[in-house]
Design an enzyme around this catalytic site. Structure first.
Site, PDB file in Angstrom:
ATOM      1  CG  PHE A   1      -2.061  -1.947  -8.328  1.00 40.74           C
ATOM      2  CD1 PHE A   1      -1.761  -0.611  -8.242  1.00 40.74           C
ATOM      3  CD2 PHE A   1      -2.740  -2.535  -7.282  1.00 40.74           C
ATOM      4  CE1 PHE A   1      -2.123   0.150  -7.137  1.00 40.74           C
ATOM      5  CE2 PHE A   1      -3.112  -1.783  -6.168  1.00 40.74           C
ATOM      6  CZ  PHE A   1      -2.796  -0.438  -6.108  1.00 40.74           C
TER       7      PHE A   1
ATOM      8  CE  LYS B   1     -13.646  -5.057   1.345  1.00 41.98           C
ATOM      9  NZ  LYS B   1     -13.728  -6.054   2.402  1.00 41.98           N
TER      10      LYS B   1
ATOM     11  CG  HIS C   1     -10.738   4.887  -1.489  1.00 38.46           C
ATOM     12  ND1 HIS C   1     -11.619   4.012  -0.929  1.00 38.46           N
ATOM     13  CD2 HIS C   1      -9.557   4.667  -0.851  1.00 38.46           C
ATOM     14  CE1 HIS C   1     -11.017   3.310   0.009  1.00 38.46           C
ATOM     15  NE2 HIS C   1      -9.761   3.694   0.069  1.00 38.46           N
TER      16      HIS C   1
END
Length: 143
Positions: A33, A47, A51
């Site tokens: 990605f 999900k 972070h």
């Protein structure tokens, strides 16, 4: 459903999908990605992903996702969202220390909003849960 992840993860996922006899319902594609995201999804889901990354890479991931999304596709970002005024966020603050060793971090709602804007997205909805590291941020492409 379509699972998009790094190739080693996808190889394991394909075996599990086949073992569960879900080949007709699931597709697994290898990629990054950080380079692109497959287009055509009805819903996009990240999900516990952002972070792990610094702001620059998080925007890159979100930008690639926004480019793949249609004008009606929502993006669901499931993450812990730090509330600086809330002393009860101990788990998130501890996680923040852990993620900082890999250049990632736990972010506040205003920081997520800024990342979304930089990536061409807008925050539409915030869904809180009873679980400290699970907040669902619903974003859509900017018009």
């Amino acid at each position: 459903g379509l699972l998009y992840d790094r190739l080693p993860t996808i190889e394991q996922a394909k075996m599990r999908i086949a073992a569960a006899e879900l080949n007709a319902r699931c597709e697994a594609i290898g990629g990054s990605f950080l380079e692109s995201v497959p287009a055509g999804g009805d819903i996009y889901l990240l999900k516990h992903v952002l972070h792990d990354w610094d702001d620059e890479r998080a925007v890159q991931i979100l930008r690639h996702t926004a480019q793949a999304m249609s004008s009606t596709s929502p993006l669901l970002v499931i993450q812990g969202v730090l509330n600086p005024a809330n002393g009860a966020d101990r788990l998130l603050k501890l996680n923040d220390l852990v993620y900082s060793s890999t250049s990632g971090r736990v972010r506040t709602l205003s920081e997520f909003t800024e990342l979304f804007q930089l990536a061409g997205l807008r925050l539409d909805q915030v869904i809180t849960t009873r679980i400290p590291d699970i907040t669902i941020l619903v974003a859509r492409r900017q018009r």
